[in-house]
Design an enzyme around this catalytic site. Structure first.
Site, PDB file in Angstrom:
ATOM      1  N   HIS A   1      -2.613   0.186  -5.524  1.00 54.30           N
ATOM      2  CA  HIS A   1      -1.180   0.439  -5.405  1.00 54.30           C
ATOM      3  C   HIS A   1      -0.426  -0.317  -6.498  1.00 54.30           C
ATOM      4  O   HIS A   1      -0.177  -1.511  -6.341  1.00 54.30           O
ATOM      5  CB  HIS A   1      -0.689   0.006  -4.019  1.00 54.30           C
ATOM      6  CG  HIS A   1      -1.121   0.937  -2.936  1.00 54.30           C
ATOM      7  ND1 HIS A   1      -0.314   1.931  -2.448  1.00 54.30           N
ATOM      8  CD2 HIS A   1      -2.294   1.067  -2.288  1.00 54.30           C
ATOM      9  CE1 HIS A   1      -0.960   2.619  -1.528  1.00 54.30           C
ATOM     10  NE2 HIS A   1      -2.167   2.112  -1.413  1.00 54.30           N
TER      11      HIS A   1
ATOM     12  N   GLU B   1       2.633  -0.317  -7.161  1.00 58.80           N
ATOM     13  CA  GLU B   1       3.914  -0.834  -6.656  1.00 58.80           C
ATOM     14  C   GLU B   1       3.740  -2.124  -5.859  1.00 58.80           C
ATOM     15  O   GLU B   1       4.717  -2.763  -5.491  1.00 58.80           O
ATOM     16  CB  GLU B   1       4.628   0.245  -5.829  1.00 58.80           C
ATOM     17  CG  GLU B   1       4.081   0.503  -4.430  1.00 58.80           C
ATOM     18  CD  GLU B   1       2.865   1.424  -4.372  1.00 58.80           C
ATOM     19  OE1 GLU B   1       2.179   1.611  -5.399  1.00 58.80           O
ATOM     20  OE2 GLU B   1       2.581   1.936  -3.269  1.00 58.80           O
TER      21      GLU B   1
ATOM     22  N   CYS C   1      -3.572   6.165  -4.820  1.00 55.89           N
ATOM     23  CA  CYS C   1      -4.453   6.047  -3.647  1.00 55.89           C
ATOM     24  C   CYS C   1      -4.743   7.445  -3.076  1.00 55.89           C
ATOM     25  O   CYS C   1      -5.332   8.261  -3.762  1.00 55.89           O
ATOM     26  CB  CYS C   1      -3.818   5.095  -2.629  1.00 55.89           C
ATOM     27  SG  CYS C   1      -4.968   4.502  -1.378  1.00 55.89           S
TER      28      CYS C   1
END
Lengths: 266, 204
Positions: free
Chosen positions: B179, B181, B78
């Site tokens: 993202h 994660e 990001c």
């Protein structure tokens, strides 16, 4: 079949399905009219199950009454963050930047504020400027009010117990202007009834803000979710009991929506 | 295998750290970028505002160049990817300029920030994308996206108001606008692919 509200501008973005878990002293419970509570399990276990089923996000509302016992919040938030690889929001009793920081740094992606923001709206701006708009959710609990011919929606604070005299639409707009990234909009009238979302309330707010609106309160059937995402125009639908007790598992709900033209992550 | 996560001091790195731990690597999170020798990879996380983060990174630019010169795999997530470009509409200050091009705001025709799951459209085959199919869903939270001067660095795109790059790569420099994660199984796969690239280079 294209739905009413999914125009070209929303191209690519899916509608989100968000199970909500009420947490009391580290255990998940389901609120019914915010009052009588039933035990439904361990936050990490439930969260992981929802993730596996295809939940797009999760919302945890900490409903622990006493301030001392709320110290446990950080512990379960960390446990959830360690296990979960989808986004989750934590709300309930967050009143200061410092409390928000603890929750965010424990791994929550967003925090939601409600009563504290009503008491001191500048809190929204401070949170937004400190942590970024994208992680600040303003939760609004509202009830229908009829005065003569006029229908309006009154904001309630303190877990839906105390009327504030504020208009829900005006408050949503103010929250957006102050830096809210999303609105979590709950109909107190419908919450716990499983009679369907309040489409008028949802539509009224969606039409007047430019940030995503998560509709909440009243979900009892996949058709209610379809209605609030299309007729109501909500960006996401939040529900609790309909998912908790395996009445309508998330994959079932998502297939139901996709077959009716709503784009969802499947 | 140790992976260095650069902490700009402005946000939550818990989720990223947890995601790396789930993949069995040891994340070292610090604001002080060390010499590259002891680490298999570097991750620039996706939190904060362009100007202060770019400023901070600008001060360690020479050291970052050392990591790039030694071809240590670097993943920008990001904002961590956006600062690899030259400049941003989000604010003043120069990015690192490791990728040519600028970072622009999403169009006014859509709600910003863009928060939610979008499908990836693959543009190129790449090891980073192994096991990830066209149409795979990933989670975005952003108001800006890069506009690379060299479109061949774009591995995958997504649509929100317009088509924008979702994954970029050149050599050992990688970036995702979403993202990983927070992107469930697909995100896990992408991180695993990145770490496999790092592990291979680390062993050799």
């Amino acid at each position: 079949m294209p739905s009413l509200t999914l125009g070209l501008e929303a191209m690519g973005l899916t509608k989100r399905i968000i199970p909500c878990l009420d947490v009391d002293r580290g255990r998940v419970r389901k609120g019914r009219h915010f009052l009588d509570l039933r035990d439904a399990g361990d936050p990490v276990v439930l969260a992981s199950r929802y993730r596996d089923e295809g939940a797009d996000e999760l919302v945890f509302l900490d409903i622990t009454a006493s301030v001392e016992q709320r110290q446990t919040m950080r512990a379960w938030v960390e446990q959830v963050a360690r296990a979960l690889d989808i986004p989750f929001t934590v709300g309930g009793g967050i009143r200061t930047l410092e409390e928000a920081r603890v929750i965010l740094y424990s791994g929550a992606d967003k925090i939601s504020v409600n009563t504290a923001a009503l008491e001191r709206p500048a809190l929204i701006r401070e949170l937004s400027e400190t942590f970024g708009r994208q992680c600040i959710v303003v939760a609004i609990d509202a009830r229908r009010r009829a005065e003569g011919e006029r229908l309006w929606f009154e904001v309630y604070s303190h877990g839906g117990r105390r009327p504030t005299g504020r208009d829900a639409i005006a408050w949503a707009q103010e929250a957006e202007a102050l830096g809210a990234g999303e609105i979590l909009l709950t109909s107190i009238d419908r919450d716990g009834t499983e009679a369907g979302y309040d489409l008028d309330l949802t539509r009224a707010v969606v039409e007047r803000v430019r940030i995503p609106v998560i509709a909440s309160g009243g979900c009892g059937h996949p058709a209610h979710i379809l209605d609030v995402l299309t007729v109501g125009g909500a960006d996401a639908a939040l529900a609790a009991s309909v998912f908790h007790y395996d009445k309508y598992p998330i994959p079932h709900v998502k297939r139901f929506l996709r077959e009716r033209g709503v784009e969802v992550r499947l | 295998m140790r992976v260095f996560v650069l902490d700009y001091g402005v946000g939550n790195l818990f989720s990223l750290r947890a995601a790396l731990e789930r993949e069995g690597v040891e994340p070292i999170v610090s604001a002080e970028l060390p010499l590259e020798g002891e680490f298999a990879a570097l991750i620039l996380p996706g939190v904060g505002h362009f100007t202060p983060v770019a400023e901070r990174l600008g001060r360690i630019r020479d050291r970052l160049w050392q990591w790039i010169a030694h071809e240590v795999p670097i993943l920008g997530i990001c904002l961590g990817m956006q600062v690899l470009f030259e400049e941003s509409e989000e604010g003043a200050g120069g990015g690192l300029g490791f990728f040519r091009g600028r970072v622009v705001r999403l169009p006014d025709s859509v709600k910003v920030p863009h928060i939610g799951w979008n499908a990836l459209r693959m543009r190129r085959r790449h090891r980073l994308l192994q096991g990830i199919e066209d149409g795979a869903w990933v989670y975005f939270v952003h108001s800006y996206h890069p506009h690379p001067a060299d479109p061949t660095i774009i591995l995958a795109e997504a649509d929100y108001g317009r088509t924008f790059p979702a994954i970029v790569a050149r050599g050992m420099l990688f970036g995702t606008q979403f993202h990983p994660e927070k992107s469930g199984a697909i995100g896990r796969r992408l991180l695993r692919n990145f770490l496999a690239i790092a592990r291979e280079r680390w062993k050799s």
